[in-house]
Each structure stands twice: as structure tokens, then as C-alpha cells.
Write a protein that holds these residues in place. Structure first.
Motif, mmCIF file in Angstrom:
data_model
loop_
_atom_site.group_PDB
_atom_site.id
_atom_site.type_symbol
_atom_site.label_atom_id
_atom_site.label_comp_id
_atom_site.label_asym_id
_atom_site.label_seq_id
_atom_site.Cartn_x
_atom_site.Cartn_y
_atom_site.Cartn_z
ATOM 1 N N GLU A 139 40.846 41.751 45.954
ATOM 2 C CA GLU A 139 41.193 40.357 46.334
ATOM 3 C C GLU A 139 40.958 39.455 45.037
ATOM 4 O O GLU A 139 41.858 38.741 44.665
ATOM 5 C CB GLU A 139 40.562 39.775 47.531
ATOM 6 C CG GLU A 139 40.980 38.565 48.016
ATOM 7 C CD GLU A 139 40.115 37.867 49.053
ATOM 8 O OE1 GLU A 139 40.211 36.688 49.444
ATOM 9 O OE2 GLU A 139 39.355 38.739 49.489
ATOM 10 N N GLY A 140 39.836 39.747 44.439
ATOM 11 C CA GLY A 140 39.363 38.743 43.325
ATOM 12 C C GLY A 140 40.372 39.041 42.010
ATOM 13 O O GLY A 140 40.536 37.857 41.510
ATOM 14 N N VAL A 141 40.727 40.160 41.901
ATOM 15 C CA VAL A 141 41.728 40.282 40.717
ATOM 16 C C VAL A 141 43.066 39.701 41.111
ATOM 17 O O VAL A 141 43.696 39.392 39.939
ATOM 18 C CB VAL A 141 41.866 41.961 40.358
ATOM 19 C CG1 VAL A 141 42.624 42.669 41.366
ATOM 20 C CG2 VAL A 141 42.534 41.984 38.960
ATOM 21 N N ARG A 142 43.646 39.729 42.271
ATOM 22 C CA ARG A 142 44.787 39.229 42.447
ATOM 23 C C ARG A 142 44.444 37.813 42.465
ATOM 24 O O ARG A 142 45.670 37.118 42.057
ATOM 25 C CB ARG A 142 45.066 39.578 44.017
ATOM 26 C CG ARG A 142 45.819 40.935 44.030
ATOM 27 C CD ARG A 142 45.736 41.662 45.363
ATOM 28 N NE ARG A 142 46.492 42.879 45.492
ATOM 29 C CZ ARG A 142 45.982 44.006 45.127
ATOM 30 N NH1 ARG A 142 44.600 43.968 44.300
ATOM 31 N NH2 ARG A 142 46.747 44.904 44.862
ATOM 32 N N ARG A 143 43.472 37.010 42.634
ATOM 33 C CA ARG A 143 43.307 35.684 42.480
ATOM 34 C C ARG A 143 43.230 35.433 40.851
ATOM 35 O O ARG A 143 43.790 34.351 40.497
ATOM 36 C CB ARG A 143 42.096 35.038 43.223
ATOM 37 C CG ARG A 143 42.112 35.103 44.552
ATOM 38 C CD ARG A 143 40.650 34.668 44.959
ATOM 39 N NE ARG A 143 40.591 34.593 46.686
ATOM 40 C CZ ARG A 143 39.637 34.260 47.149
ATOM 41 N NH1 ARG A 143 38.264 34.429 46.686
ATOM 42 N NH2 ARG A 143 39.493 34.288 48.588
ATOM 43 N N CYS A 144 42.797 36.266 40.202
ATOM 44 C CA CYS A 144 42.696 36.159 38.744
ATOM 45 C C CYS A 144 44.124 35.927 38.022
ATOM 46 O O CYS A 144 44.400 35.369 37.250
ATOM 47 C CB CYS A 144 41.665 36.970 38.080
ATOM 48 S SG CYS A 144 41.782 37.222 36.365
ATOM 49 N N MET A 145 44.878 36.842 38.876
ATOM 50 C CA MET A 145 46.281 37.003 38.150
ATOM 51 C C MET A 145 47.436 36.027 38.697
ATOM 52 O O MET A 145 48.309 36.048 38.024
ATOM 53 C CB MET A 145 46.698 38.667 38.295
ATOM 54 C CG MET A 145 45.878 39.521 37.791
ATOM 55 S SD MET A 145 45.806 39.650 36.155
ATOM 56 C CE MET A 145 47.159 40.896 35.596
ATOM 57 N N SER A 146 46.813 35.299 39.629
ATOM 58 C CA SER A 146 47.549 34.289 40.321
ATOM 59 C C SER A 146 47.521 33.052 39.454
ATOM 60 O O SER A 146 46.538 32.950 38.542
ATOM 61 C CB SER A 146 47.158 33.896 41.867
ATOM 62 O OG SER A 146 47.407 35.113 42.607
ATOM 63 N N LEU A 147 48.404 32.270 39.539
ATOM 64 C CA LEU A 147 48.459 30.832 38.880
ATOM 65 C C LEU A 147 47.950 29.669 39.453
ATOM 66 O O LEU A 147 48.179 29.395 40.664
ATOM 67 C CB LEU A 147 50.135 30.543 38.615
ATOM 68 C CG LEU A 147 50.596 31.692 37.529
ATOM 69 C CD1 LEU A 147 52.381 31.372 37.617
ATOM 70 C CD2 LEU A 147 50.389 31.715 36.394
ATOM 71 N N GLY A 148 46.814 29.217 38.881
ATOM 72 C CA GLY A 148 46.312 27.900 39.347
ATOM 73 C C GLY A 148 45.481 28.086 40.250
ATOM 74 O O GLY A 148 44.932 27.246 41.046
ATOM 75 N N PHE A 149 44.735 29.432 40.413
ATOM 76 C CA PHE A 149 43.854 29.726 41.734
ATOM 77 C C PHE A 149 42.584 29.859 41.098
ATOM 78 O O PHE A 149 42.290 30.395 40.269
ATOM 79 C CB PHE A 149 44.141 30.808 42.562
ATOM 80 C CG PHE A 149 43.583 31.001 43.660
ATOM 81 C CD1 PHE A 149 43.812 30.757 44.896
ATOM 82 C CD2 PHE A 149 42.242 31.645 43.640
ATOM 83 C CE1 PHE A 149 43.139 30.806 45.927
ATOM 84 C CE2 PHE A 149 41.390 31.691 44.992
ATOM 85 C CZ PHE A 149 41.993 31.296 45.931
ATOM 86 N N SER A 150 41.643 28.768 41.705
ATOM 87 C CA SER A 150 40.144 29.141 41.292
ATOM 88 C C SER A 150 39.169 28.972 42.309
ATOM 89 O O SER A 150 39.405 28.032 43.041
ATOM 90 C CB SER A 150 39.792 27.995 39.815
ATOM 91 O OG SER A 150 38.457 28.116 39.534
#
Length: 599
Positions: free
Chosen positions: A115-126
Motif C-alpha cells: 500500500e505504501g509503495v502505491r502511495r509513493c508512486m501516486s501523484l500528490g499523495f502524502s
């Protein structure tokens, strides 16, 4: 971000036709046919907004400077200290598919679960909401990797409870461009440790997983699943490795990042030319100063990138730890000024301590500027609050942490808000006040008439220029008029210039305390920069003569350091050989005892 169902690559090249970053976004994107929109409506996929691949490039243009992009990736690792990170390694690697250079970032932080790596690769998510973490916009990974190269692949291993996961993600501008995608596709692979074995972790369908594997193998530097998994061998039990490849080139067809000129550094090509206005000898010294080297040397830039000393954490560049440099420790006649930001009435902003002093190279080279940090991270190095070419304010350097203003998205500047504009005006005033109060300590004639007369009397009592002036002036001309630190190590001691103690020193101290407590009430008339400061010729000659001796001493110490390192290396080698011999003798002795049946 959906996964593409086709590899879309096959044979052929794996690099963009245009390898210049600032030109790589100039291409015409295909328009999706009407039928494709109709299929999207029927499948429900049309309910989400699409992000075109060109946005990856446009987004990355927020980084005007490649080192700013590298700093973003360093920030991510520094933030991981709360999860146990002890290092971030930055090094060069080789893409075995085409023998091209890659840049690798690796840390031993907590890693990212699927889940964390998908957030990292998504745009504008922190998810970073802490007041102490540097990252905050959820955009740094995408902008930084895409600013350095056209493609990036991430390997991350995490432990969450009893679950150990390994994840791989590919962010490839080359893949998206070459296959003419009209939506950003980020293939992901996940694995888990089960009974000691690495087995695939499938969240969607097996077909999606296999499709992601094919895309990654087609468009990454790796040709098999086994090669991908080998990248986790040096990651350890947890951590993250980011590899950026298809690095951008300059207009001459050379890589922006220079890995060849210095085996212990990464240099920025086309950024190392010295500024004008200096003699040949002075340029050599200026080019070695941190204020100049940080423009093109990653080692120099990262040495001052963080304000506070790391505790159990290192930045390791090309196999050698970066030695942190603290500018405040090198200031002469340092003074601490308190500044209270004039924020809104309902906000609580703590007073800010500003360290200000003369650069150790004062007065000849005239290095000056304010170094402004935000949450421990350098935003504006050697910011020239005052105009260049002025003697007033020359050689004054300052350091402060301005957490009350927000940095720009590239973290290389601040938004020009009213708070920032007031800070700029206050810093200008602080520099001018400091210069008026202490410029005589580095050889300028005091601006205060009473202090100036005492200063001239002191020079007269010490014998004046004397009979050696002509000889020293010749030495100064031979060395290009370079300066050195002739003054004592106790930089904060105002009495070192030998002024008569008739009350002027206590008056200066009282004025310094008054300035420290001052937080508002700018005198705009004093902000105008003049050139009334006159450098005493006798002081130049003394500094120039001392400069020769200090530079000679520096070369001797460098040679001695090299010899000591070689000696240590030889002794360590001898020690290893001796250990091996001892081991062999011990084994022979044991075998002999066994043969003799001895106890």
C-alpha cells in the motif's frame, strides 16, 4: 493508476529520441479514439480523471536544478530516521542492457509495504503531517526521479507485524512515450516471504501480475525475475532502493551528472565556472569555497544541506561518508540576533535566532550571504540579501532556521509572502548594523568617527606600515592579494584589535545587546548600500603574507594525511596477513596434536 495489459515494447531501442530534459516534453500526444472512450464508459473506468504522461515531465520542471531533485530523495531517507534508518547511499551503477550510467539511492529505513509503495508512486499523495518531517507535498519522488532521468525503478522491503513483503514499481516516461500511452501506467509487483521462500503476492488477477512483470522486464535494466529479486540482496531486512536510469543529457550530448571527474563525488556538468571579478589566484580559492562548490559538487552541497548534526545517520556518497559542515562554527566575531516574525495576531511564532558573523576568508574574497533553513533543510544557500559590489556588508555570513515561512515546491526558494518580504528587510538591516559595528575587526576603517580615530591611533602606536611595506606589497601582488585568517581563533573577542579600553568596548557590547533584543522598527535610510568602508592597506599586506604561510602549511598537512592513510592501509593489510598466518598455524598445531594424541 491502472496496469497496462500489454508490454507494448518488443524489440527496438529503450531510450527517448530526445535526451535533453528541457526538450523531452515537447511532443504531440495522440488523441484517444472515440471508441476507446466508449469502452471506458461501459467498463466504468471513465469515472476517474486521467493523468497524461506529459504531466510527469511538466511536473518535474519544478526542479530547475538537478541537485535540488537529489536533495528531495535524500530528504525521504532523512525522514526515515524515525523508522530506524542509519544511512542513505548515493552511487553510480551500470545498466547492463546498454552499458549506460544509472544513479542509485539506497537506505535502510522502514521500507514500504504494497500500500505504501502505491502511495509513493501516486501523484500528490502524502501521509507526512509531522511538524518535523521535511517532505510534505507527496510529490517529491515523482518530480525528483523524473528530473534526473526518464525512468526510475523502486525496490522496497518492509516488515509489518509478522508479514514481510517485497515490492517493485516502475515509473517509466520512456515506456509511456514509446508505447504512446494517453494515461500514466505504473506496473507494480509484490512478493511475500512464506516459509522462507519468496512467492508472488497477487492483489488483482494473475494476468495483471504477469503483465506487470513483462512490462518491467521489457523496460527496466533487468531481464528476468531472478535479476529483479537479486536487487533485494543488499537491501537487508528492510529498506528501499531507487534506481534512476536513462539519465538526462545536456545540449552537447553529455550526461548532466558527471561521474567520471571525481570518484568520490557526483558533479554537475556546465555549473563549475568561476564568477568574474577575481584574479587568477583568487579564482582558484573561490572555486574551492563551499559557496561556489555547492553549485556543482554534490558532496559540497550535501555537507551543508542539513542544519543539525546527524545522530547515528550518514549520507554515503560514492562509498565515502559526507562530512557535515556547520557554517556557524566557521564565523569570525559571531553575534546572535533575535528576530520575532511579525505574523498574524492569532498565530504563535517563536522568536528566531540568527547567527551572523564574518566569513573566515574575510576580507579579501568577500564571501557573503544568508543561509536560510526550513525544518533543518537548507533552502537558500548564501542568499545575497544585499547587492554585490558594495563594501558595506562585505564578508558577512549568516545562518537561520525560518520555519515560519513555507518553501516553494522545489525547496530551493520561499514563496514571496509578506512574512518573507519582512524577513528579507530585517536581514538586510541586521547585516548593515553588524557591518557598522564590527567592520574594523577585519581591517576596514570604522564607520563610527570616534572608533575610527581610536583605530588610527592603534595603527600608529603599532609602528604603522614600517619599512617592510614594500616587500609585503610585492608578496601580495604575487599571491593575487589573497587573504587568510590572521586573526585569533577567539572570533567573538572584540578586544583582539588592541583598542584602548576607554569605555568604547563596553559601549559596543551594550549596543550589541540592544541589537540582539531588537525585533522590529526598520530604518529604511540605512538599507541603502554605500561604499564608504575603506580597507586598510597595511592589513591587506599582513593578510597576504600570512596567506602564503597558511596555504603552504595546508599542502604539508594534506601530504601528511595522504601518507598516514597509506601507512594505515599497509598496516591493516599486514594485520590481515598476520591473522591468516595465525589461523593457518593454529590449524597446523591442532592437526599435529591430533596426530600425536596430545590433550
Amino acid at each position: 493508476m491502472p496496469l497496462a495489459m500489454d508490454g507494448g515494447g518488443g524489440g527496438g531501442g529503450r531510450a527517448l529520441d530526445c535526451r535533453s530534459f528541457w526538450k523531452a516534453g515537447a511532443y504531440e500526444a495522440p488523441t484517444a479514439p472515440t471508441r476507446e472512450f466508449q469502452d471506458a464508459l461501459e467498463t466504468g473506468d471513465f469515472d476517474r480523471a486521467r493523468v497524461h504522461p506529459k504531466f510527469l515531465h511538466t511536473n518535474a520542471t519544478s526542479h530547475k536544478w538537478a541537485f535540488g531533485a537529489i536533495a528531495e530523495l535524500l530528504d525521504n531517507a532523512v525522514d526515515e530516521r524515525s523508522n530506524g534508518a542509519t544511512f542513505i547511499k548515493v552511487d553510480k551503477s551500470i545498466n547492463l542492457k546498454d552499458n549506460s550510467s544509472m544513479i542509485v539511492f539506497q537506505d535502510d529505513g522502514g521500507g514500504m509495504d504494497p500500500e505504501g509503495v502505491r502511495r509513493c508512486m501516486s501523484l500528490g499523495f502524502s501521509t507526512k503531517k509531522s511538524k518535523t518531517t521535511i517532505g510534505q507535498y507527496g510529490n517529491g519522488f515523482k518530480t525528483s526521479t523524473m528530473r534526473l532521468g526518464a525512468d526510475a525503478i523502486v525496490f522496497t522491503r518492509a516488515i509489518r507485524g509478522s508479514n514481510v513483503t517485497l515490492s517493485i514499481g516502475l515509473l517509466s516516461y520512456t515506456f509511456l512515450r514509446k508505447t504512446m500511452k494517453d494515461d500514466i501506467v505504473v506496473p507494480m509487483l509484490d512478493f511475500k516471504i512464506q516459509d522462507g521462500d519468496i512467492v508472488p503476492l497477487v492483489y488483482g488477477s494473475q494476468g495483471d501480475w504477469d503483465s506487470s512483470l513483462k512490462i518491467i522486464l521489457d523496460w527496466s535494466p533487468f531481464s528476468s525475475k531472478e535479476e529483479l529479486l537479486q536487487q533485494f540482496q543488499d537491501v537487508g531486512s528492510h529498506g528501499t532502493k531507487v534506481i534512476v536510469y536513462n539519465l538526462w543529457m545536456n545540449d552537447d550530448g553529455l550526461l548532466e551528472l558527471d561521474f567520471e571527474d571525481d570518484d568520490e563525488d557526483i558533479l554537475l556538468r556546465d555549473q563549475g565556472s568561476a564568477s568574474g571579478g577575481f584574479s587568477k589566484s583568487q579564482k582558484e580559492i573561490v572555486m574551492q569555497h563551499i559557496s561556489h562548490r555547492l553549485r556543482f559538487s554534490l558532496r559540497a552541497y550535501t555537507s551543508i544541506l542539513y542544519l543539525r548534526k546527524f545522530d547515528n545517520f550518514q549520507i554515503i556518497l560514492r562509498g565515502k561518508p559526507v562530512e557535515q559542515l556547520f557554517i556557524t562554527e566557521e564565523l569570525k566575531f559571531k553575534k546572535v540576533v533575535t528576530y520575532k516574525p511579525q505574523a498574524a495576531h492569532d498565530s504563535q511564532v517563536a522568536p528566531v535566532k540568527i547567527d551572523v558573523g564574518f566569513a573566515k576568508e574575510a576580507p579579501i574574497l568577500g564571501i557573503f550571504g544568508m543561509n536560510v533553513y526550513h525544518k533543518d533543510r537548507l533552502i537558500m544557500p548564501f542568499w545575497k540579501v544585499l547587492q554585490e559590489g558594495s563594501s558595506r556588508g562585505r564578508s558577512v555570513v549568516g545562518v537561520l532556521e525560518a520555519n515560519f515561512i513555507e518553501p516553494a515546491h522545489d525547496k530551493q526558494d520561499f514563496e514571496r509572502t509578506p512574512l518573507f518580504i519582512r524577513l528579507e528587510a530585517r536581514l538586510r538591516q541586521i547585516i548593515i548594523d553588524f557591518w557598522k559595528e564590527r567592520c574594523h575587526l577585519i581591517g576596514y576603517q570604522p564607520l563610527d568617527p570616534q572608533l575610527r580615530s581610536q583605530y588610527k591611533a592603534t595603527l600608529k602606536d603599532s609602528g604603522g606600515p614600517g619599512t617592510q611595506v614594500h616587500h609585503k606589497a610585492s608578496s601580495a601582488r604575487r599571491t593575487g592579494g589573497l587573504s587568510s585568517n590572521l586573526l585569533p581563533d577567539t572570533y567573538d573577542d572584540i578586544t583582539t584589535v588592541g583598542l584602548a579600553n576607554n569605555g568604547s568596548h563596553s559601549q559596543s557590547s551594550g549596543q550589541a545587546q540592544e541589537n540582539n533584543m531588537e525585533s522590529e522598527g526598520l530604518d529604511e535610510d540605512l538599507v541603502e548600500i554605500g561604499s564608504s568602508g575603506v580597507l586598510d592597506p597595511n592589513f591587506i599586506e599582513k593578510l597576504s603574507e600570512e596567506n602564503i604561510a597558511l596555504f603552504s602549511r595546508r599542502e604539508e598537512l594534506r601530504q601528511r594525511d595522504t601518507q598516514l592513510k597509506q601507512t594505515i592501509g599497509g598496516l591493516e593489510h599486514e594485520l590481515e596477513e598476520t591473522k591468516k598466518k595465525c589461523g593457518q598455524l593454529a590449524a597446523q598445531l591442532k592437526a599435529w596434536k591430533n596426530q600425536q594424541h596430545l590433550p
